[in-house]
Scaffold this active site. Sequence first.
Site, mmCIF file in Angstrom:
data_model
loop_
_atom_site.group_PDB
_atom_site.id
_atom_site.type_symbol
_atom_site.label_atom_id
_atom_site.label_comp_id
_atom_site.label_asym_id
_atom_site.label_seq_id
_atom_site.Cartn_x
_atom_site.Cartn_y
_atom_site.Cartn_z
ATOM 1 N N CYS A 20 0.697 -1.308 0.015
ATOM 2 C CA CYS A 20 -0.056 0.151 -0.053
ATOM 3 C C CYS A 20 0.936 1.493 0.085
ATOM 4 C CB CYS A 20 -1.021 -0.143 0.970
ATOM 5 S SG CYS A 20 -0.183 -0.379 2.784
ATOM 6 N N HIS A 126 -1.483 0.470 6.972
ATOM 7 C CA HIS A 126 -1.974 0.917 5.609
ATOM 8 C C HIS A 126 -1.821 2.364 5.492
ATOM 9 C CE1 HIS A 126 -4.503 0.039 2.483
ATOM 10 N NE2 HIS A 126 -5.296 1.537 2.640
ATOM 11 N N ASP A 141 -7.520 5.107 -2.435
ATOM 12 C CA ASP A 141 -7.156 4.106 -1.246
ATOM 13 C C ASP A 141 -7.120 2.766 -2.221
ATOM 14 O OD1 ASP A 141 -7.055 1.983 0.663
ATOM 15 O OD2 ASP A 141 -8.603 2.947 2.157
#
Length: 294
Positions: A20, A126, A141
């Site tokens: 991520c 994250h 995202d």
Amino acid sequence: MDRPSNGGILYHEVQEANLCAVHCVNTVLQGPFFSEFDLAAVASDLDGKERQVMLEGAAAGTFAAGDFFSEESHNVSLGGDFSIQVLQKALEVWNLQVIPLNCRDAEPAQIDPELENAFICHLHDHWFCIRKVNGEWYNFDSLLAAPQHLSKFYLSAFLDSLRGSGWSIFIVTGNFPQECPLSSSEASNGFGQWLSPEDAERLLKTTGAVRSSSSASGNRTSDNVDQQRPYEALSREEVRAFSEMEDDDLKAAIAASLLDACAAGANPGSVGTSQEETEKQTVGTSQEETEKEK
């Protein structure tokens, strides 16, 4: 008037393993500029510099011996999570600066976030980016199937909800790249995709805005997914509060997000049904016992 970056096309990366941070940096830059190996090299360089500083401090008596001999990196975990320093160094390559939203220099952005161009958000392991592209705000995202459009009004409420849930938020400032060579063989890393705003909306409606834990990554644990739920839950609350002020397309995308988020947790409907069945069984049993006594 500035011409649209990348010809008005949005660049989005869908979650791959625990990358991520890579997805976050690339969506800030709007192109596949960095790989996981690039960020690992940045982390290794930072580790080396930190050890050197600590060696010099030990020589001067500032640090105790052994404080700097650990082979464990302080900038990348075994699971692939990178530190904010790695993201900062990577973006500095493009003359971009990363500063915390809660610092004094960021007070204008605290009052009016619309003045900025990009935010980086982090909670536990994250990372994701909120980015203005061609005058419109999007949530990039990597757990989303496509960029999610955010109205200018909703942007402030969304950032406030994230901060209230414990997310660390950083502002990215500077001159952002205007073009990425879409035709280049290097303009693809296997998990990036180029989408028009219309395609992004259709993809969200088709697949649901929030990816499930299984489709997001085979390597992400249930704990990783649980860490996302405060952000999803708060988003639902904000959507209810501001739903009348959002356009129809954004409502549809958020509605899809709510359905998936609810499905990922407990199913309220099934609980209600169980309660009703239990009540019926209890009532039935009581009636039978009463008749037998008679």
